[in-house]
Scaffold this motif. Structure first.
Motif, short mmCIF file in Angstrom:
data_model
loop_
_atom_site.label_atom_id
_atom_site.label_comp_id
_atom_site.label_asym_id
_atom_site.label_seq_id
_atom_site.Cartn_x
_atom_site.Cartn_y
_atom_site.Cartn_z
N ASN A 172 -62.40 32.13 55.85
CA ASN A 172 -63.73 31.86 55.37
C ASN A 172 -63.82 30.43 54.67
N HIS A 173 -64.68 29.77 55.25
CA HIS A 173 -64.76 28.20 54.96
C HIS A 173 -64.78 27.89 53.38
N LEU A 174 -65.41 28.84 52.69
CA LEU A 174 -65.56 28.67 51.07
C LEU A 174 -64.40 29.13 50.50
N ALA A 207 -61.43 28.63 51.75
CA ALA A 207 -60.57 27.51 52.09
C ALA A 207 -60.80 26.19 51.15
N HIS A 208 -62.26 25.97 50.79
CA HIS A 208 -62.49 24.94 49.97
C HIS A 208 -61.63 25.15 48.54
N VAL A 209 -61.72 26.27 48.14
CA VAL A 209 -61.11 26.69 46.70
C VAL A 209 -59.85 26.63 47.08
N VAL A 230 -68.82 23.12 45.17
CA VAL A 230 -70.04 22.23 45.34
C VAL A 230 -70.02 21.36 46.76
N SER A 231 -70.91 22.08 47.62
CA SER A 231 -70.94 21.38 48.91
C SER A 231 -72.29 21.16 49.37
N GLY A 232 -72.38 20.81 50.68
CA GLY A 232 -73.80 20.69 51.08
C GLY A 232 -74.68 21.77 51.29
N THR A 251 -64.39 16.74 51.29
CA THR A 251 -65.20 17.08 52.35
C THR A 251 -64.43 18.20 53.34
N ASP A 252 -65.18 18.59 54.47
CA ASP A 252 -64.46 19.44 55.30
C ASP A 252 -63.51 18.79 56.01
N ASN A 253 -62.31 19.75 56.08
CA ASN A 253 -61.00 19.37 56.71
C ASN A 253 -60.09 20.39 57.09
ZN ZN Z 1 -67.38 22.52 53.44
#
Ligand code: ZN
Ligand code: KG4
Length: 337
Positions: A110-112, A114-116, A140-142, A307-309
């Motif tokens: 899950n991308h979210l 992953a950000h965390v 906080v993303s786009g 940002t996305d990585n």
């Molecule tokens: Zn993202």
């Protein structure tokens, strides 16, 4: 034995591939898609085509840069969603093919989440300071603005969410009105440094609890500019830095205000920020000031992980690998996770 994960991120407009070994980044490559800049936003069809062109060379380079053999890879982690369906399909199909060819497990991420989990990425030769649980993160993303309580690596609870636009969208949409290309966030951040944050006042929305709202701000910004432009057609050009500073100031105040509230409600002082907007210098500075004042143990990601990585997909994949959470070949991407 070491666990080596190949990670693929293709949810939006960046094609990224990383190799992670035992939670430590060996390589993390990102191919940005500049094609969207002149369109004022990401064009889904162009994004998926660019992913198709990028994914093989970027994967090849990530493996070479990591200094590993393809046979060292124990599993393939990929972003299943949320994101643009066409973009996700490219990464998902590639990951499935890769796992099938090497006969190794496939791990959906899950991308979210992953950000965390960005805050748990280890780097060679660098001392790591990791959050302890429970940890609270402002994502906080786009596309998202959430306050998340992380109970363990794979156990999270969303306690605050946006009821309309995301914070990144507020930056991008207000920026578009001022004539910035997409994404406007980083450009507003840069200009805000030369502006006066008190030059213009924009009302903060009153939303109950820990939720956010940014669509009212966007509308009031638009009306404000429309009125001023009637008197002075060069109003935006003549006040750009002040407009950027004032807009950034109100967005950052809204975000930090809710986080302060969340911390006092939950008692959690282990606090971080993540996602594209966590690169914002005003937010980073504001968070540091708040942390000093309130005795928070603060976690701010390195710029390359805001940002996305794919490194963040890899670290999530690593923890799922340790728990044996694998996916089958029948898996399909999810635009909404
Ligand atoms: Zn993202
Ligand atoms: O996390 P991300 O790369 O992609 C999504 O998953 O959405 O976030 C992209 C968002 C965009 O809205 C962009 O304008 C914003 O992050 N952003 C910034 C900054 N850098 C990126 N916003 C404000 N200040 C920045 N320095």
């Amino acid at each position: 034995m070491a666990v080596t994960i190949l990670a693929i991120e293709s949810s939006c407009d960046d094609t990224s591939v990383a190799v992670i070994r035992d939670g430590c980044v060996l390589s993390n490559l990102i191919a940005n898609q500049e094609i969207h800049m002149s369109y004022g936003g990401v064009v889904p069809e162009l994004a998926s085509r660019a992913h198709q062109a990028n994914i093989v060379p970027v994967t090849n380079e990530a493996i070479i840069k990591a200094g590993i053999n393809i046979t060292d890879i124990n599993a393939v982690a990929f972003t299943r969603g949320p994101g643009l369906l066409g973009s996700l399909l490219v990464g998902t199909s590639f990951a499935k093919g890769f796992a099938l060819a090497l006969d190794i497990p496939l791990i959906e991420v899950n991308h979210l989440q992953a950000h965390v989990l960005t805050h748990f990425i280890l780097e060679k030769g660098k001392e790591s300071r990791l959050p302890s649980f429970p940890f609270m993160c402002l994502l906080v993303s786009g596309g998202h603005t959430r306050i998340i309580v992380i109970k363990s690596h794979l156990e999270m609870e969303v306690i605050g969410n946006t009821i309309d636009d995301a914070a990144g969208e507020a930056f991008d949409k207000c920026g578009k009105v001022m004539g910035f290309s997409y994404p406007a966030g980083p450009q507003i951040d840069k200009l805000a440094n030369d502006g006066n944050k008190n030059a213009f006042r924009f009302a903060k929305p009153s939303v109950k609890g820990l939720d956010f709202s940014f669509s009212g701000l966007k509308t009031s910004f638009l009306y404000f500019l429309r009125d001023r432009l009637k008197e002075d057609p060069d109003f935006i050009e003549n006040n750009k830095a002040d407009l950027c500073a004032s807009l950034q100031y109100v967005i950052v105040s809204i975000l930090i205000g809710k986080l302060v509230k969340a911390s006092s409600l939950t008692g959690i002082r282990e606090i971080g920020i993540a996602g594209g907007v966590s690169a914002n210098s005003g937010l980073r500075k504001g968070m540091k000031e708040e942390a000093d004042k309130r005795n928070w143990n603060l976690f701010i990601p390195e710029f390359r992980y805001t940002t996305d990585n794919a490194a963040m997909i890899g670290i999530t994949g690593y923890y799922k690998y340790l728990k044996g959470e694998f996916s089958g070949q029948e898996i399909t991407p999810l635009a909404r996770y």
